[in-house]
Design an enzyme around this catalytic site. Structure first.
Site, PDB file in Angstrom:
ATOM      1  N   ASN A 271       5.193  27.538 -19.969  1.00 35.27           N
ATOM      2  CA  ASN A 271       5.368  26.396 -19.928  1.00 35.27           C
ATOM      3  C   ASN A 271       6.947  27.068 -20.507  1.00 35.27           C
ATOM      4  O   ASN A 271       6.300  27.850 -21.927  1.00 35.27           O
ATOM      5  CB  ASN A 271       4.687  25.435 -20.682  1.00 35.27           C
ATOM      6  N   GLY A 293       6.409  21.843 -16.275  1.00 32.40           N
ATOM      7  CA  GLY A 293       7.157  21.355 -17.498  1.00 32.40           C
ATOM      8  C   GLY A 293       6.438  19.962 -17.665  1.00 32.40           C
ATOM      9  O   GLY A 293       6.208  19.761 -16.905  1.00 32.40           O
ATOM     10  N   GLU A 294       6.111  19.915 -18.986  1.00 37.44           N
ATOM     11  CA  GLU A 294       5.793  19.114 -19.658  1.00 37.44           C
ATOM     12  C   GLU A 294       5.888  17.492 -19.510  1.00 37.44           C
ATOM     13  O   GLU A 294       5.292  16.519 -19.294  1.00 37.44           O
ATOM     14  CB  GLU A 294       4.875  19.079 -21.026  1.00 37.44           C
ATOM     15  N   ASN A 295       7.589  17.068 -18.832  1.00 39.79           N
ATOM     16  CA  ASN A 295       8.108  15.822 -18.291  1.00 39.79           C
ATOM     17  C   ASN A 295       7.357  16.282 -16.587  1.00 39.79           C
ATOM     18  O   ASN A 295       7.837  14.709 -16.297  1.00 39.79           O
ATOM     19  CB  ASN A 295       9.190  15.996 -18.288  1.00 39.79           C
ATOM     20  N   GLY A 296       6.647  16.695 -16.508  1.00 34.81           N
ATOM     21  CA  GLY A 296       6.098  15.986 -15.271  1.00 34.81           C
ATOM     22  C   GLY A 296       6.784  17.011 -13.728  1.00 34.81           C
ATOM     23  O   GLY A 296       6.567  16.864 -12.757  1.00 34.81           O
TER      24      GLY A 296
END
Length: 470
Positions: A271, A293-296
């Site tokens: 990440n 990415g933590e946004n998907g």
């Protein structure tokens, strides 16, 4: 089953929002995925004393910030309330004046609390935030030798979300990473309102449905035609930017990104945090490294060019990128399951301070009103290798490698590797060991610019420490 959830306009869809309502407003970064037609309609509707639940507030007249500019907001529950630099936003001004209360919540915890509310779960235990201000006043329970913070579910009255397509049954189809917070926000709401680019005739194909209509109460066609904004590096923050020390240039940001990329083992899921770490994506071509990415998004690659980019594909910094073969999209709840479940091998984050005990502070500093926790607390609690990229000192010469962090912690004893523009440091369980220094600098110079004692690795030499590429 209700067979028609289409409302004639955004204004009609928000007409019944009362004063004092709690509203989850989706959106990512400053401009992406905001339900702009609905926020504009809610501003015109005029409901006051609102509590806004959001990841970030955006900017300009089409995002959540417009409600704050119109003094309709009393409380914020957000992951980002402040900018790291620049003029104070209307939100920061009103928070500083005491007009708005703010609760800062780690991004993964935010979506999990909303998901829990929608699932009929009263609270969850999470490792995120242990040892930080986020845990203050909350129950911390040790389970199988690991500390967890109790976080209560977060039900909301309304959710304003955005999708690519809908049908009259309320089924939604999202574009790219545009699904990020949408499912969890909708599930946590009594009334979920979706703004969409297209309402299809008949019904969406069942296999194309990303959020079933049972979670969606109202659908409206978007009316605010907001063009995507291409995000480029800030002046002085691009890959060629470099800071000087003792009259000599340190590594550029691009060189730091290359060095960091070289430290990532093959076969890793990694990440990349916002800011400088996003440059690492330009140095993994041809390698068995998968970016998360933590946004998907999983499996993205290098930065996209302004003349050829997909507005539905951006990284956690809101910068447009390419998708590599095998890439996939998913919601933020799933993204943080990957992190907290131990599936992400390493994270690369920016930093304000790292101290002699491997503590990290990277979300707030004195000049900020509130801060920007984002997903960093979740990422450092996930069990993967934590790598920090930052300049060796602040622009005013203040130490960033400090004896003790005096900024609020992102995570205690979590840093494994630090890459500054002068050197590479690795934590050996007791102290940071210098593995490499920038060309033209000596170990003694690095030690002088560091606020805690350093030791060189056995393999370290001035020649090996130099930055030299083919």
């Amino acid at each position: 089953m209700p067979n028609d959830k289409i409302f004639p306009s955004p204004e009609a869809a928000v007409a019944d929002v009362p004063d004092g309502a709690t509203i989850a407003v989706a959106g990512f970064g400053l401009t992406q995925s905001f339900p702009s037609s609905l926020t504009v309609a809610l501003r015109a509707q005029g409901a006051k004393e609102l509590c806004i639940v959001a990841n970030s507030l955006g900017e300009g007249p089409y995002r959540s910030m417009t409600l704050i500019e119109n003094h309709q907001v009393k409380r914020l529950i957000v992951s980002f309330s402040a900018r790291a630099s620049g003029d104070r936003s209307p939100a920061e001004q009103q928070i500083a004046a005491g007009d708005i209360e703010v609760e800062l919540v780690p991004q993964g915890t935010l979506v999990e609390r909303l998901r829990a509310a929608g699932a009929g779960i009263g609270a969850v235990f999470t490792r995120t935030g242990v040892g930080t201000v986020v845990a203050e006043g909350k129950e911390v329970r040790t389970i199988d030798g690991v500390d967890y913070v109790l976080e209560k579910a977060l039900p909301v009255d309304y959710a304003l979300i955005r999708a690519r397509r809908a049908d009259r049954f309320g089924n939604l189809d999202f574009a790219g990473v545009g699904r990020n917070f949408m499912p969890s926000f909708a599930k946590g709401a009594q009334i979920a309102i979706a703004e969409v680019d297209e309402i299809v005739e008949g019904a969406l194909p069942p296999e194309s449905i990303d959020l079933p209509g049972i979670f969606v109460d109202r659908v409206v066609l978007q009316t605010a035609d907001v063009k995507p904004r291409f995000w480029a590096a800030r002046p002085g923050a691009g890959s060629d930017a470099a800071q000087e020390y003792n009259g000599k240039r340190g590594w550029t940001r691009g060189e730091m990104a290359k060095i960091t990329a070289d430290l990532i083992p093959e076969g890793s899921y990694v990440n990349l945090g916002v800011g400088m770490p996003t440059l690492v994506s330009n140095h993994i071509a041809g390698r068995d490294v998968t970016l998360h990415g933590e946004n998907g998004v999983l499996g993205y690659g290098e930065a996209a060019a302004e003349e050829d980019y997909d507005p539905a594909l951006y990284n956690a910094g809101g910068e447009y990128v390419r998708l590599r073969p095998g890439g996939s999209y998913f919601e933020s709840v799933t993204a943080f399951e990957m992190v907290r479940g131990g599936h992400v091998d390493a994270v690369v984050l920016g930093g304000f301070q790292v101290d002699a005990h491997a503590n990290l502070a990277n979300w707030s500093q004195p000049a900020m009103v509130g801060g920007g926790i984002g997903g960093a607390m979740d990422l450092v609690a996930g069990g993967g290798t934590v790598m920090v990229m930052m300049t060796h000192t602040a622009k005013n010469g203040a130490h960033k490698l400090v004896a003790e962090c005096d900024y609020p912690l992102t995570g205690p004893a979590c840093v494994d590797i630090v890459v500054t523009d002068l050197a590479v440091f690795r934590w050996n369980g007791e102290r940071f060991v210098v593995e490499r220094v920038a060309d033209g600098f000596s170990f003694d110079e690095i030690a002088e610019l560091t606020d805690f004692p350093l030791v060189a690795s056995p393999e370290f030499t001035a020649r090996e420490g130099a930055f030299a590429r083919d």
